[in-house]
Design an enzyme around this catalytic site. Sequence first.
Site, PDB file in Angstrom:
ATOM      1  N   CYS A  47      -2.562   3.079  -3.373  1.00 18.62           N
ATOM      2  CA  CYS A  47      -1.978   1.736  -3.480  1.00 18.62           C
ATOM      3  C   CYS A  47      -0.954   1.481  -2.382  1.00 18.62           C
ATOM      4  O   CYS A  47      -0.689   0.327  -2.034  1.00 18.62           O
ATOM      5  CB  CYS A  47      -1.304   1.569  -4.843  1.00 18.62           C
ATOM      6  SG  CYS A  47      -2.438   1.638  -6.231  1.00 18.62           S
ATOM      7  N   SER A  88       6.687   9.284  -0.161  1.00 26.56           N
ATOM      8  CA  SER A  88       6.262   8.394  -1.241  1.00 26.56           C
ATOM      9  C   SER A  88       7.330   7.367  -1.589  1.00 26.56           C
ATOM     10  O   SER A  88       8.519   7.571  -1.328  1.00 26.56           O
ATOM     11  CB  SER A  88       5.926   9.215  -2.494  1.00 26.56           C
ATOM     12  OG  SER A  88       4.833  10.062  -2.262  1.00 26.56           O
TER      13      SER A  88
END
Length: 409
Positions: A47, A88
């Site tokens: 994503c 991340s």
Amino acid sequence: MQILTLISWDFKRNNNFFNQAVLNPYEYWADILEKNGISRYVILLTCNRVEIYLRAGFPEDLEAMKPNVLHDEEAIKHLMEVSSGLDSMSLGENEILKQVKEAYELSVRNGKVDKVLSLIFQKAIFVGKKVRSETEISRGKVSVPSIVYDILSSRVVQKVLIIGNGMIAGEIAPYLSGKFEVTIAGRNIDHVKDLASKYNYSYTTINDLHELIMRNDAIISATSSKTPIIRREEMVEGKLYIDLGNPRNIEDKPGADIITIDDIYSVSNRNGSARMESVDEARRIIEIEMASLMNKIKDVMIDEIFADFYKFAVVVQKMEIEKFSRMHPEIPASDVEAFAHSMINKVMNIPVMTLKSVARSQSNQDFSRIFSKFYDNFSDLVSAALQSYEGRQDTQSLRDRTRRLLQRS
């Protein structure tokens, strides 16, 4: 010589092009690579990122999308940081390591990796596991949904009511699936139905809020309302209330068990600080493993080029055996071949071992530069050697002659 090239778009950089890139499926990227003659690659799609790792070449079709491009050591280091959770959105997340592993395994099944690409991804997966086991990078939850889940799991809670159907409610809903009996409530029945149907939850309106509170053990309010949704007179003793609204969705009541969004953020910040303290330790692990990996890559590259050289030696060996056998027919050809084979292996072993030792003492950049020059000229050198050896001076392409001789071997 190119070891690895990374072409990427992600949530941190080039957002405009990332929003376009992230919509494309695996097949879209694979098709572009194959059309550009690129057959060794791993495609990582999540994503938050689109990352294409290549062993050789560059798809010119993608230049218009302004990707981030990294080469060799920088590309490998980035992959290790990704697998370790350092790159991340949520520092130290575990899901990305699984996604890296799945992307690599898909390329293996499709026959898209070579020995070097396998070494790189296997090491990156190993590093991701090592960083998580030897540091606190993944310890303690930092996202609101995960902290809410932990709170509910630590209490005697079976039935959960979620009030709201916006972004926060949508993020929390999947975390509770399979663990709790969930009901989603809101003012618009169609909106809550859309969210509830994704996870097979019950849904209703908030017309009789007191009755809903009575039927559930925990109540999560996650709306954007400017005024309280749950008032004191509607609250029931012995229930857990989690107020994720800003401003507050639930009125204060003496003795009520209320956890606010500020309480959640306090836990998140505390856990986030603990994770940040592990970043330097994680980077040290990556640095050590990078050095080990680069030495292995050097060994593989040297082995590959000496494998070509060995093929050349076999061509020469066959020619010499034919000559020797004509001169000494009394000696069995099998004995001559065994002797020649043993001699080639012994002669080549020393330069291979020596070159590997020298390569490890060189910087990766120096090795890459020197090796590239050697590799690029190797075919011409072999061709010239063959021409000289055979004593022929014709106009035939040296490269074509070498290729045919190697095929004959």
